[in-house]
Write an enzyme that holds these catalytic residues in place. Structure first.
Site, PDB file in Angstrom:
ATOM      1  N   GLU A 347       0.861  -1.193   0.000  1.00 40.45           N
ATOM      2  CA  GLU A 347       0.000   0.000   0.000  1.00 40.45           C
ATOM      3  C   GLU A 347       0.891   1.234   0.000  1.00 40.45           C
ATOM      4  OE1 GLU A 347      -2.500   0.177   3.523  1.00 40.45           O
ATOM      5  OE2 GLU A 347      -2.378   2.355   3.528  1.00 40.45           O
ATOM      6  N   HIS A 430      -4.221  -6.159  10.788  1.00 37.81           N
ATOM      7  CA  HIS A 430      -5.125  -7.182  10.231  1.00 37.81           C
ATOM      8  C   HIS A 430      -4.987  -8.537  10.935  1.00 37.81           C
ATOM      9  CE1 HIS A 430      -4.538  -4.978   6.055  1.00 37.81           C
ATOM     10  NE2 HIS A 430      -5.214  -4.244   6.920  1.00 37.81           N
ATOM     11  N   ASN A 468      -6.200  -6.237   2.096  1.00 33.46           N
ATOM     12  CA  ASN A 468      -6.899  -5.693   3.267  1.00 33.46           C
ATOM     13  C   ASN A 468      -8.194  -6.488   3.459  1.00 33.46           C
ATOM     14  OD1 ASN A 468      -5.575  -3.804   1.357  1.00 33.46           O
ATOM     15  ND2 ASN A 468      -5.514  -2.526   3.161  1.00 33.46           N
TER      16      ASN A 468
HETATM   17  P1  FDA Z   1     -13.935  -5.487  14.470  1.00 42.45           P
HETATM   18  O1  FDA Z   1     -12.639  -5.340  15.165  1.00 42.45           O
HETATM   19  O2  FDA Z   1     -14.249  -4.584  13.354  1.00 42.45           O
HETATM   20  O3  FDA Z   1     -15.120  -5.327  15.543  1.00 42.45           O
HETATM   21  C1  FDA Z   1     -15.112  -5.953  16.797  1.00 42.45           C
HETATM   22  C2  FDA Z   1     -15.930  -5.104  17.774  1.00 42.45           C
HETATM   23  O4  FDA Z   1     -16.144  -5.859  18.968  1.00 42.45           O
HETATM   24  C3  FDA Z   1     -15.228  -3.821  18.215  1.00 42.45           C
HETATM   25  O5  FDA Z   1     -16.091  -2.724  18.055  1.00 42.45           O
HETATM   26  C4  FDA Z   1     -14.895  -4.069  19.688  1.00 42.45           C
HETATM   27  O6  FDA Z   1     -14.921  -2.898  20.484  1.00 42.45           O
HETATM   28  C5  FDA Z   1     -15.993  -5.029  20.096  1.00 42.45           C
HETATM   29  N1  FDA Z   1     -15.624  -5.889  21.238  1.00 42.45           N
HETATM   30  C6  FDA Z   1     -14.485  -6.608  21.397  1.00 42.45           C
HETATM   31  N2  FDA Z   1     -14.511  -7.284  22.553  1.00 42.45           N
HETATM   32  C7  FDA Z   1     -15.700  -6.993  23.144  1.00 42.45           C
HETATM   33  C8  FDA Z   1     -16.287  -7.372  24.384  1.00 42.45           C
HETATM   34  N3  FDA Z   1     -15.677  -8.225  25.237  1.00 42.45           N
HETATM   35  N4  FDA Z   1     -17.512  -6.865  24.707  1.00 42.45           N
HETATM   36  C9  FDA Z   1     -18.159  -6.015  23.859  1.00 42.45           C
HETATM   37  N5  FDA Z   1     -17.620  -5.614  22.669  1.00 42.45           N
HETATM   38  C10 FDA Z   1     -16.419  -6.106  22.317  1.00 42.45           C
HETATM   39  N6  FDA Z   1      -9.030  -3.358   6.704  1.00 42.45           N
HETATM   40  C11 FDA Z   1      -9.340  -3.144   5.401  1.00 42.45           C
HETATM   41  O7  FDA Z   1      -9.923  -4.014   4.750  1.00 42.45           O
HETATM   42  N7  FDA Z   1      -8.985  -1.959   4.805  1.00 42.45           N
HETATM   43  C12 FDA Z   1      -8.307  -0.978   5.472  1.00 42.45           C
HETATM   44  O8  FDA Z   1      -8.023   0.093   4.903  1.00 42.45           O
HETATM   45  C13 FDA Z   1      -7.964  -1.203   6.835  1.00 42.45           C
HETATM   46  N8  FDA Z   1      -7.243  -0.284   7.540  1.00 42.45           N
HETATM   47  C14 FDA Z   1      -7.065  -0.446   8.906  1.00 42.45           C
HETATM   48  C15 FDA Z   1      -6.465   0.564   9.665  1.00 42.45           C
HETATM   49  C16 FDA Z   1      -6.372   0.441  11.052  1.00 42.45           C
HETATM   50  C17 FDA Z   1      -5.725   1.535  11.868  1.00 42.45           C
HETATM   51  C18 FDA Z   1      -6.872  -0.726  11.693  1.00 42.45           C
HETATM   52  C19 FDA Z   1      -6.803  -0.888  13.185  1.00 42.45           C
HETATM   53  C20 FDA Z   1      -7.449  -1.740  10.942  1.00 42.45           C
HETATM   54  C21 FDA Z   1      -7.548  -1.615   9.554  1.00 42.45           C
HETATM   55  N9  FDA Z   1      -8.161  -2.610   8.788  1.00 42.45           N
HETATM   56  C22 FDA Z   1      -8.392  -2.399   7.444  1.00 42.45           C
HETATM   57  C23 FDA Z   1      -8.604  -3.876   9.397  1.00 42.45           C
HETATM   58  C24 FDA Z   1     -10.126  -3.964   9.621  1.00 42.45           C
HETATM   59  O9  FDA Z   1     -10.596  -2.795  10.261  1.00 42.45           O
HETATM   60  C25 FDA Z   1     -10.424  -5.218  10.461  1.00 42.45           C
HETATM   61  O10 FDA Z   1      -9.958  -6.336   9.766  1.00 42.45           O
HETATM   62  C26 FDA Z   1     -11.921  -5.376  10.747  1.00 42.45           C
HETATM   63  O11 FDA Z   1     -12.417  -4.274  11.456  1.00 42.45           O
HETATM   64  C27 FDA Z   1     -12.196  -6.636  11.518  1.00 42.45           C
HETATM   65  O12 FDA Z   1     -13.584  -6.844  11.537  1.00 42.45           O
HETATM   66  P2  FDA Z   1     -14.252  -7.777  12.640  1.00 42.45           P
HETATM   67  O13 FDA Z   1     -15.697  -7.885  12.336  1.00 42.45           O
HETATM   68  O14 FDA Z   1     -13.461  -9.035  12.752  1.00 42.45           O
HETATM   69  O15 FDA Z   1     -14.038  -7.015  14.047  1.00 42.45           O
END
Ligand code: FDA
Length: 491
Positions: A347, A430, A468
């Site tokens: 990227e 990721h 991603n």
């Molecule tokens: P996700 O992490 O989205 O959601 C999980 C939720 O569960 C969160 O809101 C969390 O707070 C909640 N949670 C966790 N434990 C809990 C508990 N015990 N009780 C209540 N709630 C709880 N990907 C991509 O495709 N393109 C991109 O450009 C990017 N860029 C990027 C930048 C940055 C800074 C990050 C951190 C990540 C990315 N990603 C990305 C990755 C992408 O955001 C990631 O893969 C997904 O959000 C994962 O989706 P999930 O549904 O697995 O969980």
């Protein structure tokens, strides 16, 4: 203690949770989402930008936690970005209603079909590429930047320089689609609307422009009238009851992170969508605490999706470098995936520091040939990951090859300014796997040894998808929830 009863509970409001909620609500089911993060839209608190980190910058930390340049101190607040630190890897995650979609760069990439087939040989690739991926892109509002705007806009000099240099070094580049509304961005540039991507907003949230899940899947689900979301509700542990239903211990917190109420929820059907690390933590902690049934393969086949950061200094130092002003939304990448020796995507990432740093930043996505394993340490009550330099050796070789070739063709040095030795092997955005589809679960995400618990999030993908990941997480969840509903799992 009062027990709140709900037919279906989803833990987490990220991609897996939002997609499951919409399809269940559309099927007429009442759904309750428990989300530990804040409902930012409802709170009315604005997101902060990279140059002035405020409340949204970090989850209950005293200092910012950006990948680099953390010079700012903070008042601990339930911010949107969190970092989980392990021995050899730091993992960033989103917190809030919308999960990772609140903080991520919005890059919406469909994996190469050949790699998808390699990772998920059991799935019908044709159906995915003709139906689930297009559906995911439509619901997520994926769009592509206008080439003329990219060519003219000073905020995309970093992309133009990155592409020119890559071509000069003999690499192929690709345009990267995004969920950020590029029509909005063009208006921002003309100062017709408030600026967001052009005002260094991204990893602490975007106030405008980005079609995060609260504007797409979650909004549609709420519009059915069947969804309730409780924010600042952190699920502490889960217990399976004799009748195969579930009881959840939940802490309601305030924005300083203090518990203001200990609550108990009960549900017949439970969906874990707490994100790869959140889901693994809940499963393993509950197993250690109350003997929650779990097979040994939970935690296996975990990976960092080949994330490996690197950068170059002295990029065009005499002609304004990569640009003082930079959009936070990446739109370009180097595609070297078909090179048998050095397969990777890179990227072309922005580095909007508000000054000319003549530095190019890249996030490489590599294959993950050696997988890691996540376990729970009962003494510290924390997760540990079997993951070290051996797992990232090939990724480092690719980054080294890429940087050397770029520098030979264009000048520049390895970036010691951003990283020790020029490489950031420990930066992971990721995390994937640990609860792999068809291994730890049935073919549609039902956890082994359970009748009423489903895992639907990034943990289903075995450690790597080559691009991603959120488009794939959405497509897989669409596929699973459609089949689970069809099989009357939520009747
Ligand atoms: P996700 O992490 O989205 O959601 C999980 C939720 O569960 C969160 O809101 C969390 O707070 C909640 N949670 C966790 N434990 C809990 C508990 N015990 N009780 C209540 N709630 C709880 N990907 C991509 O495709 N393109 C991109 O450009 C990017 N860029 C990027 C930048 C940055 C800074 C990050 C951190 C990540 C990315 N990603 C990305 C990755 C992408 O955001 C990631 O893969 C997904 O959000 C994962 O989706 P999930 O549904 O697995 O969980």
């Amino acid at each position: 203690q009062e027990i709140v009863d709900a037919p279906i509970i989803i833990v987490g409001s990220g991609y897996g949770g939002a997609v499951s909620a919409l399809r269940l609500c559309e099927a007429g089911k009442k759904v309750l989402i428990l989300e530990m993060g804040l409902n930012w839209e409802k709170s009315g608190i604005p997101f902060s930008n990279l140059l002035k980190p405020g409340k949204s910058a970090a989850w209950l930390k005293k200092k910012t936690i950006a990948p680099f340049m953390n010079l700012f101190s903070l008042q601990p607040f339930t911010g949107a970005l969190d970092r989980l630190d392990f021995e050899h890897i730091n993992i960033w995650v989103g917190r809030g209603v919308g999960g990772g979609s609140i903080v991520n760069g919005g890059m919406a990439v469909t994996p190469k079909e050949s790699y998808f087939k390699e990772i998920f040989p059991q799935l019908d690739a044709e159906k995915f590429y003709n139906f689930y991926f297009p559906l995911a892109r439509k619901e997520l509002k994926v769009n592509v930047i206008n080439e003329q705007f990219l060519h003219d806009c000073p905020y995309y000099k970093f992309t133009r320089v990155g592409e020119e240099e890559a071509h000069k070094a003999g690499f192929k580049t690709i345009r990267v689609p995004n969920v950020y509304d590029f029509n909005y961005m063009e208006k921002e540039f003309k100062n017709e609307v408030p600026r967001s991507a052009l005002n260094t907003e991204v990893i602490y949230g975007n106030n405008h422009g980005k079609n995060s899940l609260d504007k797409t899947y979650l909004k549609k689900a709420l519009d059915t009238g069947n969804l309730e979301i409780l924010d600042l509700h952190c699920v502490d542990s889960i217990q399976m009851n004799e009748d195969k239903s579930y009881t959840l211990q939940v802490n309601q917190i305030n924005t300083s992170g203090e518990t203001i109420a200990e609550k108990v929820f009960h549900c017949k059907k439970l969906i874990l969508s707490a994100g790869t690390m959140g889901t693994l933590y809940l499963l393993m902690k509950s197993n250690a605490k109350n003997g929650f049934p779990l097979e040994k393969n939970v935690g296996e086949n975990w990976g960092n999706n080949g994330n490996f950061m690197t950068g170059r200094n002295w990029v065009r130092p005499l002609s304004g470098g990569t640009g003082v002003q930079q959009s936070t939304i990446p739109v370009g990448g180097v595609d070297n995936w078909d090179d048998k020796e050095h397969p990777f995507f890179a990227e072309i990432a922005p580095l909007p520091m508000g000054m000319d740093v003549a530095t190019a930043l890249y996030l490489l996505i590599n294959r993950v040939d050696k997988k890691g394993k996540v376990s729970y340490n009962t003494a510290t009550q924390k997760l540990t990951i079997d993951w070290n330099e051996n797992h990232t050796e090939k990724m480092r070789a690719n980054a080294d090859y890429f940087i050397k070739k770029m520098n030979r063709a264009n000048g520049g040095t390895r970036s010691h300014f951003l990283f020790k030795n020029g490489f950031g092997p420990n930066i992971c955005y990721h995390p994937l796997g640990g609860c792999v589809l068809g291994e730890a679960t049935n073919p549609y995400g039902k956890l082994n040894n359970h009748e009423n618990l489903f895992v639907l999030d990034g943990s289903l993908i075995p450690g790597t998808i080559g691009v991603n990941p959120f488009v794939t997480i959405v497509a897989i969840t669409e596929y699973c929830i459609e089949n689970l509903i069809r099989q009357n799992e939520f009747a």
